[in-house]
Design an enzyme around this catalytic site. Structure first.
Site, PDB file in Angstrom:
ATOM      1  N   THR A  87       0.944  -4.100   4.403  1.00 56.45           N
ATOM      2  CA  THR A  87       0.660  -4.361   5.815  1.00 56.45           C
ATOM      3  C   THR A  87      -0.032  -5.696   6.072  1.00 56.45           C
ATOM      4  OG1 THR A  87      -1.452  -3.165   5.659  1.00 56.45           O
ATOM      5  CG2 THR A  87       0.496  -1.904   6.354  1.00 56.45           C
TER       6      THR A  87
ATOM      7  N   THR B  55       0.814  -1.213   0.000  1.00 54.24           N
ATOM      8  CA  THR B  55       0.000   0.000   0.000  1.00 54.24           C
ATOM      9  C   THR B  55       0.843   1.257   0.000  1.00 54.24           C
ATOM     10  OG1 THR B  55      -1.818  -1.119   1.141  1.00 54.24           O
ATOM     11  CG2 THR B  55      -1.766   1.275   1.294  1.00 54.24           C
TER      12      THR B  55
END
Length: 386
Positions: free
Chosen positions: A151, A71
């Protein structure tokens, strides 16, 4: 970089740094162009943040950024999109150039190892990343490593590195919950803070660290606790190791488990890792998943048990049958926190308990343990120590 690339990147970098104050109608098109350009970067590409105008940089730490995607390198054509973006759309050059403030705290250079969303990080990538990390840490001109990572599986990669890195130099794994193109993207400041932590002398010997949302976590203890919130990474039971506040790095805890230079695990000559699967305990489950895992070649099975690593009678039958075939069964828990305590029946069934490791981290340790031994008592000692 060509003039066309420079023209494409200028609005992206400005918006990435300053957030919502610089959004313009033409920004989304520029992001899309930048994403298209950066996804074609070679996995061995490197970039350096130019400090040549500052004669005092020779005293700054030399920090290498190894980029893997995620991300923090994500992109969308809509600046309010925080879930439908493309992970790993931007390359390490974009990430570094977007935070020029880093050149005041470190001599930064970057390398693109892979560029994927973290659900696609596999054993091959883990080995590649770990070997490259150890190669760089062995050099005198590298003082610390920062690894950008998605993540979703960040904690698994961080814990793997915590067990196989052979240096006390800082290694900091960093990510973000919002893509680079989002309003109030958290990636730039997270990256800046990660470089700050990697360059701090107090970070030496702390094991592999995880940095998000101004907090410093130990790879052994930190875990993702919320699907989308910026403050998702927490150490619920053990607490954080430290924090970055006012551009200063503070530590107030240490990990009590073995890591890095005290670890026995060595991946320098490994080309693959043993297959270890995770099975989830639930009401009315059957043993067929255990049979299927064994048939598929599993050398170990981690059970996300209920409560204190409990297995139903049906699961126990499947697990014990697997144990008789030499498969190591590691009892973890689906609860989310707490210690799975040892049972007097464990060793007889080829079972081990996983201490406070969640199922995904227990899988990492069991894979590495199986590269050393298949003795259930020795493997249990690894779970007690690491």
């Amino acid at each position: 970089m060509t003039n066309m690339k420079k023209m494409t990147m200028i609005p992206l970098l400005a918006s990435f740094i300053l957030g919502s104050t610089l959004w313009s109608g033409g920004f989304t098109a520029n992001v899309a162009a930048a994403a298209t350009t950066n996804t074609t970067l070679s996995t061995s590409s490197t970039t350096t943040l130019d400090n040549s105008e500052n004669p005092q940089t020779n005293h700054l730490p030399n920090i290498k950024i190894l980029a893997t995607g995620g991300t923090i390198a994500g992109s969308s054509s809509v600046n309010t999109d925080t879930t439908g973006y493309k992970a790993g759309a931007l390359g390490v050059e974009t990430l570094i150039n977007a935070v020029p403030e880093m050149k005041s705290i470190a001599n930064v250079s970057g390398e693109q190892v892979v560029n994927v969303g973290s659900p696609d990080v596999n054993n091959e990538i883990l080995l590649k990343l770990a070997k490259r990390t150890n190669e760089l840490l062995a050099r005198d001109d590298v003082d610390g490593i920062v690894i950008t990572h998605g993540t979703d599986t960040l904690e698994e990669t961080a814990y793997f590195l915590n067990l196989v890195v052979k240096s006390d130099k800082p290694v900091v794994v960093v990510g973000s919950m919002r893509p680079a193109t989002a309003i109030s993207a958290d990636g730039p400041f997270n990256l800046y803070n990660a470089v700050k932590v990697a360059g701090a002398s107090a970070s030496k010997g702390q094991g592999v660290l995880v940095l998000l949302n101004d907090r410093i976590g130990a790879a052994r203890y930190i875990t993702k606790t919320n699907t989308t919130a910026v403050d998702t990474f927490k150490s619920v039971e053990q607490g954080y190791l430290g924090a970055v506040v006012g551009d200063q790095v503070y530590y107030y805890n240490k990990s009590t488990h073995k890591h890095t230079t005290s670890s026995v695990f060595d991946i320098s000559n490994l080309t693959q890792l043993p297959q270890v699967d995770i099975l989830y305990e639930y009401q009315n489950n059957g043993r067929y998943l255990y049979d299927a895992a064994v048939a598929a070649g599993a050398k170990g099975i981690v059970v996300a048990g209920s409560g204190n690593g409990s297995l139903s009678k049906t699961s126990s039958e499947g697990a014990e049958a697997a144990g008789k075939k030499g498969v190591i069964i590691a009892r973890s828990t689906r609860v989310g926190s707490g210690v799975v305590s040892p049972s007097t029946k464990d060793a007889a069934s080829n079972f081990v308990s996983t201490d406070s490791l969640n199922p995904q981290k227990a899988r990492i340790l069991l894979m590495l343990a199986l590269t050393q031994t298949h003795d259930v008592n020795q493997i249990q000692s690894f779970f007690n120590e690491y």
